[in-house]
Design a protein around this motif. Structure first.
Motif, short mmCIF file in Angstrom:
data_model
loop_
_atom_site.label_atom_id
_atom_site.label_comp_id
_atom_site.label_asym_id
_atom_site.label_seq_id
_atom_site.Cartn_x
_atom_site.Cartn_y
_atom_site.Cartn_z
N LEU A 1438 0.83 -1.20 0.00
CA LEU A 1438 0.00 0.00 0.00
C LEU A 1438 0.87 1.26 0.00
O LEU A 1438 0.59 2.23 -0.71
N HIS A 1439 1.94 1.24 0.78
CA HIS A 1439 2.83 2.41 0.85
C HIS A 1439 3.39 2.73 -0.54
O HIS A 1439 3.40 3.90 -0.96
N VAL A 1440 3.83 1.69 -1.24
CA VAL A 1440 4.40 1.91 -2.57
C VAL A 1440 3.34 2.43 -3.54
O VAL A 1440 3.57 3.38 -4.30
N ILE A 1442 0.61 4.12 -2.94
CA ILE A 1442 0.25 5.51 -2.67
C ILE A 1442 1.40 6.43 -3.07
O ILE A 1442 1.19 7.52 -3.62
N ARG A 1443 2.64 5.97 -2.82
CA ARG A 1443 3.80 6.83 -3.09
C ARG A 1443 3.99 7.08 -4.59
O ARG A 1443 4.42 8.17 -4.99
N ILE A 1444 3.66 6.09 -5.42
CA ILE A 1444 3.93 6.24 -6.85
C ILE A 1444 2.77 6.86 -7.60
O ILE A 1444 2.92 7.30 -8.74
N ARG A 1445 1.56 6.91 -6.97
CA ARG A 1445 0.38 7.39 -7.71
C ARG A 1445 0.56 8.80 -8.28
O ARG A 1445 0.15 9.07 -9.43
N PRO A 1446 1.19 9.75 -7.58
CA PRO A 1446 1.35 11.10 -8.15
C PRO A 1446 2.19 11.12 -9.44
O PRO A 1446 2.07 12.03 -10.25
N PHE A 1447 3.03 10.09 -9.61
CA PHE A 1447 3.88 10.08 -10.79
C PHE A 1447 3.13 9.68 -12.06
O PHE A 1447 3.65 9.80 -13.16
#
Length: 1657
Positions: A1438-1440, A1442-1447
């Protein structure tokens, strides 16, 4: 959904009609029509209201809306209620008449709406139209136009109104003053008349069958008076045409008496328009209708007007037809229609007018007349039947016309005549002969001229049309069979019909087969005293002769043979069974070849065999004699076709050979000799072949006839020559002699061998010898050829080897004289070739030539060929065939002579003759001499037979002669020299007792060396010479060494310096074991050596210098190295050579390399200085000592002998040079060297660049090569790695490629290399840390690290660098850790937590302003996810995500691609078993992934394909997963619209609850910065709406959606506006009332309840 929603949809779209882009306007109208499909009434009301409320809307936009209304009405006319129809009628009527001025598009659109509504509501439309069509008031233009169009679109509805309309209209005609108004009235009258005529023609279907034509007669008559008497006189061309178009159909409605009364005025009036209008098709059409009306009532006025009608119509038909003008073509059709009417009415007067026109010389008149004639022959056949003979007799003048267009027209007329029986009448045969004449036209005679006629005469040429006409008439018109057979046979023999033979034969074959079917056993040809028909002998001769050129004339060979086959019974009754098998075989042979590939010689031989078989089957001397007589008779017919005449001569010889009457044979041979055209070379050859073939059966008679001819006065030069030659010049006499000589040659070649030997000297050579003194070249050639043929015939005789040819010396001497008489420097004739071939066969006969005679022969032949100057090679690089044939003849002669003395002495004699040419200063002579030598040696070797072991005593001499030529200036000479050495060494092995098939490994190496000799590089050449010398040394017997050396020493004085040097190389190689005795070792100082080398460039001096340096360095290596390093940079070539000399001995090379490494690393690599006034970037200049040491290291490592030393110091050298490369990237030379470098570069003196980084790269390459890592160097070269290493931007990638190549090709070297690189962790130079990290990181991508047990050490080293202050190092660390997935995938699980922690840390790296570390982390995670433990992954999933979604929507392509691909890997890792919280991320990513399939960057689109394929299983919908798998494969093209449509269909079928969420997400992308995404977003919205059920409307925020689409309609990109309009058209789906079935659904959370398979109501 509310009605106001639909209304708003229409409002938005109607407002968008004013868009400036035509495509958007078109799509908006399409969307309106789409809405109109489901809501037709709403559509019409909305359009009506919009037009009513927007009175000032410009007329182009009003036009578009009216066209939408027309489309809706046409598609849903049956669904409209009366009130809506009434409203539409009122609106359209108002729009149409709103302005009095003409605005055609707008008013026409309104009119079409009225016409569309009028198809059902005719009464309402007529009520509105008649309200605006009041008596006494001139109506609006388009009111009349609408009435006109209604009268043809709804005939049965309109005709009942016509009477009242006409009553109202007629008074208006007088009031119409403007031309436009009059034009529309004319159009209306035309349409009314056409509608009425259609109504009357279909009374059985009409609502009122009582309607009669008389009901309209009065009104039409009144209108006619105005149109004809007043309006037709107008100056306005458009009005006149409108009037005349109306008069045509109106004439059918006029009362008969009125029409009869008006015709005298009407016809001239209409005909007069031809002169006033360029486009006359309307006039012609109307005239045709008027003529039909007049003819139908039997008008007598036509007779009075006939002359003027015919003149005018004939003028129209004579207008040249342009293929690009359909109007002119249409006009001609209408004019011909008029002629048909006149032909039916007055056939006599028509022909009386037409046929005299055929006598004119004007092309257009004649072509036009023929066109009319053909037409009436076909269209008025009954009327023309009694006129057939008259028409045929009138065709004589055009038959003589040579114009191509006239010829085509004549052929077309004859074709029409054939179908209607004309050709059966007297005079028909002339027509058939004309067709055949046109078939015989040569293709080039019809080549189109440049200019206007350039497109004419292709498939439609006269010949092509005639050929097709003849065949069609023969095969499809049954009545023509008796006309054409056997008449067409008369055209077979005359020469002028040769070009027509192919179509003639095809037609005759078809006709003959039909005759055979009718009477199976009767002869096909019944002569009955018909002397014009050809005899069987004439047909056989003709068809056989033309078959010799089978591809000419479109394949006349096959056609002729087929005709022969069909006529077999008429040729001779016995031929049927034989020809039934022989001719199909011949045809099959032809089918297997084209004109280019067919061998004429082989084909002629097959035909002659066919003739021989035919004569054998017939076996009738009388028949055979008649055939030979006919063949002789036809000979003159082929004077223009030499090849066919040549073949016919052969046929005559074959036929005479089969004849048993000697008198006939002698008589025909005498006639042939008397009538031959001796000036023609091909005829001389043909006559000789004839005599030769005949001699095979009648040798004595043939020789006797030739003897009689020889004795005639033709061979005497007196004035009283035999009567047939009395007027001939001496040149002609020589030609006659040439023919006689050729005849003797062919007679000898063909004569029975058992009879030849007794007559060859007394009858053949004796008569030939009388002409030996001639100077005529042609006669000499014939003599040489005939001597050759006779000699060859003797050799092939069973007693030839024992036959004593007493004239042999005389013949050989004469051939030598012929060769000597040729110019020595050029080769223009085959004289040499023929003479040498003759000598070749003579040489093999007894008695043997004496020694001197043989030597003279060889000398003469060699001089005659060797000295010829070379011709420039052909276009394809090949030499002239004449030269090649002559050289082959020389080879055959020399081998023939060598065969008589197959001993070393005999070989030596041949080589002695060739020796002056081998050493010639002219290259082409050396090439030829070496080529001949190689050929003779190969021949000698191939035919070597040794009965006892004897020494090859002259081996050394021969090797000494040939081996230095391995360095000749000419590549071909070099290769031939190696071939000679190769053959000589195998000859030696043969003499030593080895078998012929034995292959020696050392000698075989010569073949591989031979390929290297094509290169002109002296180093390669001399290296090859050295290798050749080594091989010679291995196989040379000891007793031959002295003779070889002596010969090589002589070669030192060779004028060719390269050959002299090659001799030196070979001497040195052969004396290698004595080199210690010959060389004295004397210490020399380096500077002296260098100056000596500069003074003298000799090879010996260079070798001595290298050796001296080696001796000095062996004792004082440090001093020598220091001294050489003090040499000026850049090193000159002599200094470089001395450096390489230090690598001769491994231990010395190791010491030198160690010293150079120490000097390279001792000093700093560069010095920095900041030039503040010029730039803020520091200038970096290389330091001298490391630079010189690098250059020297390259030179030492470049020497092949340095290999062992390089291997010993390999790790230190590799690591030091790699870091040297990295810290010299972008470093400049010291200022004192920059100018010097520029000067040497401009003068071209520098062998290599002195640039610091390039020097280091070159040194690294040299170390790799010398370290036996050639594969690494080549791999880097192929991939551009070396160039990348030299640049700041590409250095990192270059290091990566180097590491990859090392891992692939130099694995065992890596443990020590990595150990050396680990020591650079603390380097003060950041670039060195980057380079070493990049190298180590890339190693982890190879599985070699496991085999070498390097994984743990590399992993620890990289993890320790995670906190490096340099972001580039941190990024490369992550790359290296990710590389474990490629190199050691089985080790990932063990190190999973460490790796994931490092990657997550990289994702969260905050010290990198450009997020490049995060990018590397995403790429690395994507590689690792499939390999780590599921438990380790689940905690970070989940952390990954959420972290990559803006890209996903990053402006940088790399970030979008990497993040989306990582998202796909996250889904793949879940394997369809993911928690709801992650599933939420999957759902949230659907819209971005779908839309980014249209991303302008292909890598991003590819990443989306992958991610969607991985998301499919997690959505728990098999259909969606299957669609993603099917459509989104990497190698498959994607039809985005189709895919998106299917995807949305399934989304809405199974997950309808997601509608609102998907729509709101897609709305975000309406404002994307990428046009492609803005185009895709409304597409997604539209497809979602298209497939959603209406009851899901509450999920949709319609206000937001409509507002977004309305805003998108103002997007600057037209494509986006187009899709917005298209989507708006689909939103009607949400208007409620949609029909369909309920579908099984999934809840919005996609938790995965069981799917139901039942479909609800």
């Amino acid at each position: 959904m509310s009605e106001s929603y639909v209304k708003r949809l229409f409002t938005i779209l109607l407002d968008a009609v004013t868009d400036t882009d035509p495509q958007v306007q078109e799509q908006v109208c399409g969307a309106l029509c789409t809405l109109g499909e489901s809501q037709p009434e709403e559509a019409l009301r909305a359009c009506e209201e919009h037009l009513r409320l927007h009175e000032k809307l410009a007329h182009p936009y009003r036009t578009m809306i009216l066209r939408v209304m027309e489309t809706v009405v046409n598609r849903h006319i049956g669904e409209l209620d009366k009130d809506l129809a009434r409203a539409s009628i009122l609106l359209a009527s108002s729009e149409m008449t709103k302005v009095k001025e003409l605005v055609c598009d707008w008013q026409q659109a309104a009119s079409t709406v009225l016409v569309a509504v009028g198809k059902r509501f005719i009464s309402s439309v007529m009520e509105e139209m008649l309200s605006k069509f009041q008596p006494g008031v001139l109506p609006h233009h388009f009111v009349v136009q609408t009435l006109a169009n209604l009268s043809v679109s709804n005939v049965f509805g309109m005709v009942p109104f016509l009477t009242s309309i006409l009553n109202t209209m007629l008074p208006m005609l007088s009031a119409a003053k403007t031309d436009s108004m009059r034009v529309v009235f004319c159009c209306a009258l035309q349409r009314f008349s056409e509608g009425t005529l259609e109504y009357l023609a279909n009374l059985d279907q009409a609502p009122d069958p009582t309607v009669r034509k008389d009901a309209f007669a009065t009104d039409v008559s009144s209108a006619y008076d105005i149109l004809f008497h007043h309006w037709l006189q107008s100056r306005e061309a458009k009005l006149r045409l409108a009037v005349v178009e109306a008069l045509g159909p109106m004439s059918h409605l006029l009362p008969s008496e009125k029409l009869e009364e008006q015709l005298p005025k009407l016809l001239p009036g209409v005909l007069g328009l031809y002169k006033k209008h360029a486009e006359t098709v309307h006039v012609s059409r109307s005239l045709g209708q008027i003529l039909e009306a007049a003819a139908s009532m039997g008008s007598r006025t036509l007779d009075v007007q006939l002359d003027s009608l015919l003149a005018a119509l004939h003028a129209q038909i004579c207008v040249p037809v342009e293929s690009s003008s359909p109007l002119v073509m249409s006009n001609q059709k209408e004019v011909l229609r008029c002629f048909t009417v006149l032909a039916c009415c007055s056939p006599d007067r028509l022909l009386a007018f037409l046929l005299p026109k055929l006598d004119t010389s004007n092309e257009r008149t004649r072509v036009g007349t023929l066109q009319v004639l053909r037409h009436i022959i076909n269209s008025a056949a009954a009327q023309m039947e009694v006129k057939q003979r008259f028409i045929l007799s009138s065709m004589k003048p055009p038959l003589l016309d040579t114009n191509s267009k006239v010829k085509r027209a004549v052929v077309q007329v004859i074709s029409a005549m054939a179908h209607h029986g004309y050709l059966e009448q007297p005079g028909g045969e002339a027509m058939i002969e004309y067709i055949v004449q046109q078939c015989a036209l040569p293709p080039e005679a019809e080549a189109p001229r440049l200019g206007a006629a350039a497109e004419a005469l292709a498939a439609d040429s006269v010949r092509a049309v005639s050929v097709s006409t003849l065949y069609l008439v023969s095969t499809t018109v049954d009545r023509m069979g008796d006309v054409l057979w056997p008449y067409l046979l008369k055209f077979l023999i005359p020469v002028r019909f040769t070009g027509a033979l192919t179509p003639l034969c095809r037609s005759l074959v078809h006709l003959a087969q039909k005759k055979q079917e009718a009477g199976a056993h009767a002869l096909l040809i019944q002569y009955n005293g018909n002397v014009t028909l050809p005899s069987p002998y004439a047909m056989t001769t003709r068809l056989l002769a033309v078959s010799s050129s089978p591809c000419l004339g479109g394949g006349r060979g096959a056609a002729s043979l087929r005709l022969l086959s069909v006529l077999h019974r008429d040729i001779h009754p016995a031929l049927g069974p034989r020809w039934a098998t022989a001719i199909p075989l011949l045809l099959e042979h032809l089918d297997g070849y084209t004109e280019e590939t067919l061998s004429r010689k082989e084909w002629e031989e097959k035909l002659l065999m066919f003739l021989r078989d035919t004569l054998a089957v017939v076996s009738d001397n009388t028949w055979i004699c008649q055939l030979s007589l006919e063949m002789c008779k036809q000979l003159p017919n082929y004077n223009g076709t030499p090849q066919e005449k040549n073949f016919l001569y052969k046929c005559i010889g074959t036929t005479l050979g089969a004849a048993s009457s000697k008198e006939v044979v002698r008589k025909h041979l005498q006639e042939l000799l008397e009538t031959a055209r001796y000036q023609e070379e091909s005829e001389r050859e043909g006559l000789a072949c004839c005599f030769g073939i005949c001699a095979s059966s009648h040798l004595d008679d043939t020789l006797a006839q030739l003897e009689d001819f020889v004795k005639s006065d033709v061979f005497r030069k007196s004035a009283g020559i035999f009567n047939i030659f009395k007027d001939r010049s001496e040149n002609e006499v020589e030609k006659v002699k040439s023919t006689l000589i050729l005849c003797y040659g062919h007679v000898a070649a063909r004569a029975p061998r058992e009879l030849l030997l007794a007559r060859v000297e007394s009858d053949i050579f004796r008569n030939m010898s009388q002409c030996f003194s001639t100077k005529d070249l042609a006669l000499r050639l014939c003599l040489a050829q005939s001597v050759c043929m006779a000699s060859q015939a003797i050799c092939s005789s069973s007693h030839g080897s024992s036959f004593q040819l007493l004239r042999k010396p005389e013949l050989v001497a004469q051939m030598m004289e012929f060769i000597k008489a040729e110019p020595s420097d050029s080769l223009r004739t085959p004289m040499r070739k023929k003479a040498m071939l003759a000598c070749t066969y003579l040489a093999s006969l007894e008695p043997a030539l004496e020694g001197q005679a043989q030597a003279d022969l060889i000398h003469s032949c060699l001089h005659g060929v060797m000295a010829v100057l070379p011709e420039p090679e052909g276009v394809d690089g090949h030499q002239e065939p004449l030269y090649l044939d002559t050289m082959q003849a020389l080879k055959d002669l020399l081998t023939s002579l060598l065969q008589r003395n197959m001993t070393p002495q005999g070989l030596q004699v041949m080589v002695e003759h060739l020796s002056p040419w081998i050493k010639s200063p002219r290259g082409h002579e050396r090439v030829r001499a070496l080529g001949l030598s190689a050929y003779l040696l190969q021949y000698f070797l191939k035919h070597l037979h040794i009965s006892a072991l004897v020494p090859f005593h002259n081996l050394g001499l021969l090797l000494g002669l040939f081996s230095p030529r391995c360095a000749d200036l000419w590549p071909a000479t070099r290769q031939e020299a190696v071939s000679c050495v190769y053959s000589l060494l195998y000859l030696q092995l043969g003499y030593e007792g080895f078998s012929r098939d034995y292959r020696d490994d050392a000698v075989e190496q010569l073949l591989s060396l031979q390929d290297g000799l094509v290169h002109p590089d002296p180093a390669i050449l001399f290296h090859t010479c050295h290798s050749v010398a080594q091989i010679i040394g291995k196989r040379l017997p000891p007793d031959q060494l002295i003779s070889l050396l002596l010969t090589l020493f002589e070669g030192l004085g060779d004028p060719d310096k390269d050959c002299s040097r090659a001799a030196t190389v070979m001497i040195n190689c052969l004396l290698k074991e004595r080199v210690n005795v010959l060389l004295e070792k004397v210490p020399e100082i380096v500077s002296v050596l260098r100056s000596k080398l500069q003074e003298t460039r000799g090879e010996h001096v260079l070798q001595a210098a290298q050796h001296s340096v080696y001796v000095l360095a062996a004792r004082h290596h440090a001093a020598v190295v220091s001294s050489l390093l003090g040499s000026p940079l850049p090193f000159d070539s002599h200094t470089c050579t001395l450096w390489r000399a230090l690598a001769v001995e491994p231990s010395l090379a190791t010491q030198v390399l160690g010293l150079l490494l120490e000097k390279m690393n001792r000093d700093v690599p560069f010095k920095q200085s900041r030039a503040f006034l010029r730039s803020s970037a520091p200038d970096r200049a290389a330091t001298l000592q490391p630079l010189a040491a690098t250059c020297a290291l390259y030179e030492v490592a470049s020497a092949p002998a340095s290999g062992p030393a390089v291997l010993e110091l390999y790790p230190q050298l590799f690591a030091a040079l790699l870091l040297r490369v990295s810290c010299t990237v972008g470093v400049q030379l010291p200022r004192n060297l920059q100018a010097k470098e520029r000067k040497s570069a401009s003068s071209g003196l520098a062998s290599r660049s002195l640039e610091p980084c390039s020097s280091a790269v070159d040194a690294l390459q040299a170390v790799l090569l010398r370290g036996a890592n050639d594969d690494v160097v080549q791999c880097m070269e192929r991939e551009g790695g070396w160039q990348l290493l030299r640049t700041s931007a590409g250095h990192e990638e270059g290091v990566t490629r180097l590491a990859s190549a090392m891992a692939k090709f130099a694995g065992p070297r890596l443990p020590l290399v990595t150990k050396a690189l680990f020591a650079t962790q603390s380097s003060v130079y950041e670039i060195q840390r980057v380079s070493s990290t990049a190298f180590l990181a890339e190693l982890l991508s190879s599985n070699m690290v496991n085999d070498l047990m390097l994984l743990e050490s590399l992993l620890d080293n990289l993890l320790a660098r995670q906190k490096d202050p340099c972001a580039r190092v941190r990024r490369l660390v992550l790359r290296g850790l990710a590389n474990i997935a490629s190199g050691s995938p089985d080790k990932v699980r063990a190190h999973g937590p460490q790796l994931l922690t490092a990657m997550i840390s990289g994702l969260d790296d905050g010290d990198d302003p450009h997020s490049l570390v995060a990018l590397e982390a995403m790429v690395g995670l994507a590689r690792l996810l499939d390999l780590v433990e599921a438990w380790d992954l689940r905690s970070v999933l989940l952390h990954v995500a959420i972290r990559i979604r803006p890209f996903f929507d990053s402006e940088q392509m790399e970030f979008r691609s990497a993040s989306i691909r990582l998202f796909g890997h996250l889904n793949k890792a879940c394997q369809g078993d993911c928690e709801d919280v992650f599933l939420e991320q999957v759902v949230a990513g659907l819209v971005p992934l779908l839309l980014h399939l249209q991303d302008p960057q292909p890598p991003v689109a590819a990443a989306c394909r992958f991610a969607l394929r991985m998301c499919g299983p997690n959505l728990e919908c098999e259909e969606l997963a299957a669609i993603f798998q099917k459509h989104l494969q990497e190698d498959r093209g994607l039809h985005f619209g189709e895919f998106l449509n299917t995807t949305c269909k399934h989304l809405m079928h199974y997950f309808p609850d997601l509608l609102g969420r998907l729509l709101s997400t897609s709305l975000f992308y309406f404002k994307s910065s990428w046009e492609d995404i803005r185009v895709a977003a409304p597409m997604l919205t539209g497809f979602l709406v298209l497939h959603v059920e209406a009851e899901r409307r509450p999920q949709v925020d319609l206000e937001q959606l409509l507002a977004a689409l309305q805003l998108l309609l103002k997007d600057p990109a037209p494509a986006a506006r187009v899709k917005a309009a298209e989507t708006l058209g689909r939103l009607v789906k949400l208007a409620g009332g949609s029909r369909g079935s309920a579908a099984p659904t999934r809840n919005a959370g996609l938790a995965g309840p069981n799917r139901t398979s039942e479909m609800g109501p």
